[in-house]
Design an enzyme around this catalytic site. Sequence first.
Site, PDB file in Angstrom:
ATOM      1  N   ALA A 256       0.483  -1.156  -0.108  1.00 29.68           N
ATOM      2  CA  ALA A 256       0.017   0.332   0.062  1.00 29.68           C
ATOM      3  C   ALA A 256       1.023   1.187   0.109  1.00 29.68           C
ATOM      4  CB  ALA A 256      -1.359  -0.459   1.332  1.00 29.68           C
ATOM      5  N   ASN A 257       0.152   2.431  -0.557  1.00 33.45           N
ATOM      6  CA  ASN A 257       0.782   3.655  -0.485  1.00 33.45           C
ATOM      7  C   ASN A 257       0.673   4.085   1.194  1.00 33.45           C
ATOM      8  OD1 ASN A 257       1.510   3.189  -2.898  1.00 33.45           O
ATOM      9  ND2 ASN A 257       1.210   4.955  -3.469  1.00 33.45           N
ATOM     10  N   ARG A 258       1.520   5.113   1.815  1.00 31.04           N
ATOM     11  CA  ARG A 258       0.187   5.840   2.778  1.00 31.04           C
ATOM     12  C   ARG A 258      -0.472   7.168   2.179  1.00 31.04           C
ATOM     13  NH1 ARG A 258       4.533   5.540   6.889  1.00 31.04           N
ATOM     14  NH2 ARG A 258       6.482   4.697   6.226  1.00 31.04           N
ATOM     15  N   SER A 259      -1.944   6.812   2.911  1.00 34.31           N
ATOM     16  CA  SER A 259      -2.486   8.143   2.481  1.00 34.31           C
ATOM     17  C   SER A 259      -3.772   7.573   3.666  1.00 34.31           C
ATOM     18  CB  SER A 259      -3.345   7.402   1.488  1.00 34.31           C
ATOM     19  OG  SER A 259      -4.512   8.333   1.490  1.00 34.31           O
TER      20      SER A 259
END
Length: 223
Positions: A29-32
Site C-alpha cells: 500500500a501507499n501511505r494515505s
Amino acid sequence: HATGALAGRHVLITSGPTHEPIDPVRYIANRSSGKQGHAIAAAAAAAGARVTLISGPVSLPDPAGVETIHVESAREMLNAVETALPADIAIFAAAVADWRVADAASDKLKKDGKALPPLSLVENPDILATVAHRKSGRPPLVVGFAAETQNVIDYARAKLARKGCDLIVANDVGGTGVMGGDANTVHLVTTSGVETWPTLPKGEVATRLIDHIAGLAPARQAE
Ligand code: C5P
C-alpha cells in the site's frame, strides 16, 4: 431540494490508499490517511452536491450525507468508479498503489527458513488517466492530485498533460507532517497557470477547493 454552489451536480471522489494483497494477511500500500479526500467529499456535500465517495481502507468514518463505497484494491476502485459514472465532477484524491502482486497467494506464505518468497509485480490501472481519457462519458471536470517530494510544480504540469485531467492539486510531501497530518500546502496547476495557497488545515483546503471547482465547473448535469 439541495441548495448551494454544487446543487444538482454529481461529484465522484476517490480517497484513501488501496491495498494490494500479497497473501490473505499481507498487502502492499501507499501511505494515505484519506483525510484530504474525505474532507473534500464532506465539503462537496455541504455545497449541495450528490456525492459518491469511493474509499480504500481508512480508519475514518463515512462522511455524513455522502454515499460511500468501500473497496480494497486498485482494480476494485476502478470498477466502483466506472459503476458510479456519469458524474459532473470527478476528483481523484486516492493514493492508489502503482503495482500489485502478479499472483497473490491464496494461503498465507510461510517462513520456512529457506528461500524468501519472490514478489513479481504488475502495474495497476491508472484510474485517473482511464477516466480522463474516456472518449464518451468523461466527466466535464476531472481533478487529480500530485504528491511530490521535489520539483512539485514541474512534475504536476507533466502529470496534468500525461493524465489528461483539467486541474492538478499538487502538494509537497517532502517534509514531515503532511502524510496523515491535518495541514496541507497546495498548488493548483492548470494549463493556464499555478495558484499557490497558504498552508491550511485539510478541511479548509477542501472547502476552498470545492469553491474553486464550483467556479470552474460547466453548468452541465450528469445523465
Ligand atoms: O502518478 P501519480 O500516482 O503520482 O498520480 C497521482 C494522481 O493519479 C492522483 O490523483 C491519484 O488519485 C491518481 N491515480 C489513480 N490511479 C493510479 C495512480 C494514481 O487514479 N493507479
